[in-house]
Design an enzyme around this catalytic site. Sequence first.
Site, PDB file in Angstrom:
ATOM      1  N   ARG A   1      11.002  -1.022  -5.303  1.00 48.99           N
ATOM      2  CA  ARG A   1      10.741  -0.407  -4.281  1.00 48.99           C
ATOM      3  C   ARG A   1      11.936  -0.037  -3.034  1.00 48.99           C
ATOM      4  NH1 ARG A   1       5.447  -0.193  -1.163  1.00 48.99           N
ATOM      5  NH2 ARG A   1       4.340  -0.459  -3.083  1.00 48.99           N
TER       6      ARG A   1
ATOM      7  N   ARG B   1      10.672   3.520   2.924  1.00 55.95           N
ATOM      8  CA  ARG B   1      11.192   3.959   4.281  1.00 55.95           C
ATOM      9  C   ARG B   1      11.846   3.511   4.599  1.00 55.95           C
ATOM     10  NH1 ARG B   1       4.458   3.050   3.797  1.00 55.95           N
ATOM     11  NH2 ARG B   1       5.024   1.409   2.967  1.00 55.95           N
TER      12      ARG B   1
ATOM     13  N   ARG C   1      10.840  12.378   2.843  1.00 54.58           N
ATOM     14  CA  ARG C   1       8.508  12.297   3.369  1.00 54.58           C
ATOM     15  C   ARG C   1       7.969  13.259   4.599  1.00 54.58           C
ATOM     16  NH1 ARG C   1       4.183  10.775   4.592  1.00 54.58           N
ATOM     17  NH2 ARG C   1       3.845   8.469   4.341  1.00 54.58           N
TER      18      ARG C   1
ATOM     19  N   ASP D   1       3.170   6.704  -8.564  1.00 53.40           N
ATOM     20  CA  ASP D   1       2.549   5.695  -7.517  1.00 53.40           C
ATOM     21  C   ASP D   1       1.893   4.924  -9.084  1.00 53.40           C
ATOM     22  OD1 ASP D   1       2.401   4.119  -5.091  1.00 53.40           O
ATOM     23  OD2 ASP D   1       0.383   3.995  -5.885  1.00 53.40           O
TER      24      ASP D   1
ATOM     25  N   TYR E   1      -7.592  -1.714  -7.712  1.00 50.96           N
ATOM     26  CA  TYR E   1      -8.071  -0.852  -6.246  1.00 50.96           C
ATOM     27  C   TYR E   1      -8.701   0.362  -6.116  1.00 50.96           C
ATOM     28  CZ  TYR E   1      -2.723  -2.010  -4.546  1.00 50.96           C
ATOM     29  OH  TYR E   1      -2.466  -2.680  -4.320  1.00 50.96           O
TER      30      TYR E   1
END
Length: 349
Positions: free
Chosen positions: A23, A27, A36, A73, A151
């Site tokens: 990652r 952010r 973003r 992702d 998920y």
Amino acid sequence: MSKPLLDTLTGLSPSRRPVWLMRQAGRYLPEYREVRQTAGGFLNLCYTPDLACEVTLQPLRRYDLDAAILFADILLIPQAMGCDLDFRENEGPVLRKIGSAADVAQLNSGIDELNKILSPVYDAVSAIKSNLDEDKTLIGFCGAPWTVATYMIEGGTSVERAASRLAAFANEDWLNELVDKLVSASIEYLSCQVEAGAEVLQIFDTWSGDLSGELLQRYCFQPIAAMRSELKKRHPHVPVIGFARGIGVSQTDFVAASKVDGVSIEWPVNTGWARDNLIERCVVQGNLDPLSLIGGGDGMLNATRQILQDLPADRHIFNLGHGIRKETPPEHVSDLVSFIREFDRTAKP
Ligand code: CP3
């Protein structure tokens, strides 16, 4: 031109110990938050090749890293299959739930259908590759079938993934069918990433620690082994890194069963143990606690020194034990990378 990360994974002697961070784009970087915002959402970012390329390269402009990882992702595959993925602010991913044979039968699984939706990802890989310095390695990735299935079954992130684990204990046919579909789709997805320019592949099994015994073999080891074996047939020179998070001492069985070229270990795995039990069979990646990167200073550097001392520079890829958190001060990443480079420079005979 040598590529430290690729060389380490293919058994050539690398010019230095490779470093990248799970990652590494995201952010915690102000330049990411800016892009973003203009993209108008995380999924738009993933599906706009120029923007995905831009955010992939951002951490390499700031830090002396050895690899870029495609910005995408693990949930793009369920989305392409028709699970109506949405990323809600402060809530994480939300998907339509899968829980029966009828639900699984309805999923798109034709290669052409999936590739039509996923093709911007392959365009992003090509764009990144053509903008990447020659000594950097481009990593493609996907989620492992078990993690992606959780998920889909839970409809998003879940604390204990109870519905998924209950389906596994019951050996539900629909779960087995779902895992088979994910294995096939993921092989195609990774194979297309390689054709577009990915040089190393990583398979993320974030929730493999849910499983043990026979279920660990059936839902983690076997699907990843099947993927690795088919990918090796198609792309013999492309190394595969497996990240079976949270399985502890079962990492040795994972490496033996899956035949991965590299194994990424979570931070509770002792690096002395990893040296004695894993390094002979494959390259070890890891495993600094991402929380120590938030703290920075001596706590971070002492933990880093231990890892560097325990794992030999030519069989180790320095990384975190899980992804960077958004609270991480960007300067701590510079401190970390400088410390690793200095350690290896002074440790050389
Ligand atoms: O490593 C990288 O820099 C490449 C990009 C990457 C992302 N997700 C971008 C992302 C990779 C390799 C992933 C993998 C991923 N995604 C995993 C496996 C690794 C792990 O962390 O365990 C998982 C489980 C996911 C699923 C996922 N994606 C969740 C649960 C979330 C929401 C939680 C969160 O961190 O916000 C995401 C969103 C996501 N994926 C973000 C990024 C940069 C944040 C999105 C944003 O900008 O708001």
